[in-house]
Design a protein around this motif. Structure first.
Motif, PDB file in Angstrom:
ATOM      1  N   ASN A  44      10.620 -43.932 -21.153  1.00 43.42           N
ATOM      2  CA  ASN A  44      11.839 -43.195 -21.914  1.00 43.42           C
ATOM      3  C   ASN A  44      10.986 -42.553 -23.057  1.00 43.42           C
ATOM      4  OD1 ASN A  44      13.901 -43.816 -19.953  1.00 43.42           O
ATOM      5  ND2 ASN A  44      14.358 -45.518 -21.197  1.00 43.42           N
ATOM      6  N   TRP A  45      11.249 -41.174 -23.003  1.00 43.70           N
ATOM      7  CA  TRP A  45      10.616 -40.382 -24.210  1.00 43.70           C
ATOM      8  C   TRP A  45      11.632 -39.884 -25.083  1.00 43.70           C
ATOM      9  CZ3 TRP A  45       5.620 -40.637 -23.695  1.00 43.70           C
ATOM     10  CH2 TRP A  45       4.795 -40.957 -22.557  1.00 43.70           C
ATOM     11  N   GLY A  46      11.143 -39.657 -26.171  1.00 43.42           N
ATOM     12  CA  GLY A  46      11.903 -38.973 -27.390  1.00 43.42           C
ATOM     13  C   GLY A  46      10.791 -38.289 -28.280  1.00 43.42           C
ATOM     14  N   LEU A  47      11.461 -37.829 -29.475  1.00 43.31           N
ATOM     15  CA  LEU A  47      10.430 -37.080 -30.661  1.00 43.31           C
ATOM     16  C   LEU A  47      10.069 -38.042 -31.772  1.00 43.31           C
ATOM     17  CD1 LEU A  47      11.843 -33.723 -30.452  1.00 43.31           C
ATOM     18  CD2 LEU A  47       9.790 -34.325 -29.316  1.00 43.31           C
ATOM     19  N   ALA A  48       8.926 -37.828 -32.154  1.00 36.11           N
ATOM     20  CA  ALA A  48       8.877 -38.856 -33.296  1.00 36.11           C
ATOM     21  C   ALA A  48       9.588 -38.533 -34.630  1.00 36.11           C
ATOM     22  CB  ALA A  48       7.183 -38.551 -33.738  1.00 36.11           C
ATOM     23  N   SER A  49      10.259 -37.252 -34.603  1.00 34.75           N
ATOM     24  CA  SER A  49      11.049 -37.099 -35.772  1.00 34.75           C
ATOM     25  C   SER A  49      12.249 -37.846 -35.844  1.00 34.75           C
ATOM     26  CB  SER A  49      11.544 -35.497 -35.685  1.00 34.75           C
ATOM     27  OG  SER A  49      12.026 -35.320 -34.475  1.00 34.75           O
ATOM     28  N   GLU A  50      12.551 -38.679 -34.687  1.00 33.42           N
ATOM     29  CA  GLU A  50      13.603 -39.552 -34.937  1.00 33.42           C
ATOM     30  C   GLU A  50      13.412 -40.718 -35.857  1.00 33.42           C
ATOM     31  OE1 GLU A  50      15.010 -41.019 -31.076  1.00 33.42           O
ATOM     32  OE2 GLU A  50      14.370 -39.381 -30.056  1.00 33.42           O
ATOM     33  N   ALA A  51      12.015 -40.994 -36.040  1.00 31.93           N
ATOM     34  CA  ALA A  51      11.555 -42.286 -36.813  1.00 31.93           C
ATOM     35  C   ALA A  51      11.138 -41.627 -38.122  1.00 31.93           C
ATOM     36  CB  ALA A  51      10.638 -43.220 -36.232  1.00 31.93           C
ATOM     37  N   VAL A  52      10.176 -40.578 -38.097  1.00 31.05           N
ATOM     38  CA  VAL A  52       9.596 -39.982 -39.102  1.00 31.05           C
ATOM     39  C   VAL A  52      10.225 -39.168 -39.978  1.00 31.05           C
ATOM     40  CG1 VAL A  52       7.244 -39.164 -39.892  1.00 31.05           C
ATOM     41  CG2 VAL A  52       7.505 -40.364 -37.563  1.00 31.05           C
ATOM     42  N   ALA A  53      11.324 -38.087 -39.484  1.00 34.22           N
ATOM     43  CA  ALA A  53      11.689 -37.340 -40.459  1.00 34.22           C
ATOM     44  C   ALA A  53      12.623 -37.954 -41.506  1.00 34.22           C
ATOM     45  CB  ALA A  53      12.832 -36.207 -39.464  1.00 34.22           C
ATOM     46  N   ASP A  54      13.111 -38.716 -41.413  1.00 32.69           N
ATOM     47  CA  ASP A  54      14.087 -39.583 -42.378  1.00 32.69           C
ATOM     48  C   ASP A  54      13.366 -40.121 -43.367  1.00 32.69           C
ATOM     49  OD1 ASP A  54      16.350 -38.507 -41.621  1.00 32.69           O
ATOM     50  OD2 ASP A  54      17.078 -40.219 -40.862  1.00 32.69           O
ATOM     51  N   VAL A  55      12.144 -40.694 -43.123  1.00 31.87           N
ATOM     52  CA  VAL A  55      11.034 -41.313 -44.136  1.00 31.87           C
ATOM     53  C   VAL A  55      10.499 -40.237 -44.673  1.00 31.87           C
ATOM     54  CG1 VAL A  55       9.214 -42.830 -44.297  1.00 31.87           C
ATOM     55  CG2 VAL A  55      10.738 -43.335 -42.456  1.00 31.87           C
ATOM     56  N   ARG A  56       9.881 -39.143 -44.227  1.00 34.03           N
ATOM     57  CA  ARG A  56       9.281 -38.221 -44.815  1.00 34.03           C
ATOM     58  C   ARG A  56      10.028 -37.471 -45.770  1.00 34.03           C
ATOM     59  NH1 ARG A  56       5.638 -34.481 -41.413  1.00 34.03           N
ATOM     60  NH2 ARG A  56       5.541 -33.215 -43.387  1.00 34.03           N
TER      61      ARG A  56
END
Length: 378
Positions: A135-147
């Motif tokens: 199943n695929w998604g975008l890294a922003s799901e995990a990285v954006a709220d950290v950055r």
């Protein structure tokens, strides 16, 4: 890896991303040469035709897959210890398969994999071939709220980039009448030289320099128009310091009397910018900051001449989250950094924009730019 950041910073960032991956029920993130990879690994490179990935598992240490010609560079510039290299005579996907077998060992169900938002389609398709059932998604799901929440090292770099922009802005004002007769491009070239001379490693983006009617085009870069006496000049520039950009805009008149209405318009924009800065504090929605600036400009009768968002987030990317725009209900938090840059643009006449970067604090915000905001020079 920038000397300004140490390994502990990158490990802490990676740990926060892994926690976010767990919240997103993701087993693996795959990063491509991008600001996301730079943020987590300390390694910066432009995308190219060879496969270069950073694999970040939900638990445990990340691993690189890189072309052999990058191996020494990656080991020297990144904190990541596992670096699997392949030669031009090898199939990179066989190395990818080996790494995935190690990192996804123990994942009993179909893995959920997040790929870098900017990954080229050819590499995304290759990954799908290796993991056809994922199943695929975008890294922003995990990285954006950290950055989006800058850490102390990032804030320090952004403050220093702000000081470089301030220094160049004040130098420009001191030039006064000497600027008259220069072309936009000539002055833009001087600004680039001064940014580097005053501590920037490079320009953060092409200098935007619009004189007279060119200033009514918000993203006019620069051309061969000569700057005349009385011309309003929009100056938007920044330099990069330890990988982080400055971004400041001032609108000035180097000599002579400005056009009719200019003083009024400049006063309105300056008031709008201050209203937006005053609106910034934790718990406020991003759209409320945009509204604070827009209300001032609309009340003055220039609402139709302010046709862009009030601001954008700034970090490793010059434009990133949070966006200060109508409809964005993202709540502001300490550590967020963004521009506040309202403008009024009168087609065929002139434009006015004033921009500072601000960092959200525990009880308001810190302005990262302090150079004069008046239009007078000399």
């Amino acid at each position: 890896m920038s000397e300004h950041f140490d390994e502990a910073v990158f490990r802490e960032r990676t740990g926060r991303v892994q926690a976010a991956m767990s919240d997103a029920d993701a087993d693996l993130a795959v990063l491509f040469p991008s600001s996301n990879l730079h943020y987590l690994a300390g390694f910066e490179e432009d995308p190219a035709e060879r496969h270069l990935f950073l694999f970040v598992p939900r638990e445990g240490d990340p691993a690189f897959v890189v072309p052999t010609l990058y191996e020494t560079q990656v080991r020297a510039e990144s904190w990541v210890e596992t670096v699997r290299a392949y030669g031009d005579d090898e199939d990179p996907l066989s190395v990818v398969e080996d790494v995935l077998d190690d990192l996804l060992w123990g994942v009993d169900e179909v893995p959920r994999v997040l790929v870098d938002d900017s990954m080229w389609a050819t590499f995304t398709q290759d990954l799908r071939g290796v993991l056809p059932d994922a199943n695929w998604g975008l890294a922003s799901e995990a990285v954006a709220d950290v950055r989006v929440r800058k850490d102390d090292a990032e804030l320090d770099a952004l403050r220093r980039a702000g000081r470089v922009a301030d220094d160049v802005s004040e130098w420009l004002r001191s030039r006064g009448e000497d600027v008259v007769g220069s072309t936009e491009t000539e002055l833009a070239d001087e600004i680039e030289e001064e940014l580097r001379a005053r501590g920037a490693s490079d320009v953060a983006f092409p200098v935007i320099l619009g004189s007279g009617p060119n200033g009514a085009m918000p993203h006019h870069t620069h051309g061969d128009r000569e700057i005349g006496r009385g011309d309003p000049v929009v100056l938007d520039f920044g330099g990069t310091v330890d990988d982080y950009p400055g971004d400041q805009t001032r609108t000035v008149v180097f000599a002579g009397d400005p056009p009719e209405r200019f003083r009024e318009v400049h006063d309105v924009v300056r008031e709008a910018q201050q209203a937006a800065v005053d609106a910034v504090e934790p718990g406020v929605e991003a759209q409320a900051v945009d509204a604070a600036a827009r209300e001032v400009i609309e009340a003055a009768g220039y609402g139709d001449a302010f046709f862009h968002r009030t601001g954008h987030g700034v970090g490793l990317d010059v434009h990133e989250s949070p966006y200060i725009v109508a409809g964005n209900d993202r709540v502001l938090e300490p550590g967020m950094v963004f521009s506040i840059e309202p403008g009024i643009y009168l087609d065929g006449e002139f434009g006015v924009r004033i921009e500072d970067l601000v960092a959200v604090t525990d009880d308001g915000c810190e302005r990262l730019n302090d150079s004069p905001r008046d239009w007078r020079c000399g």
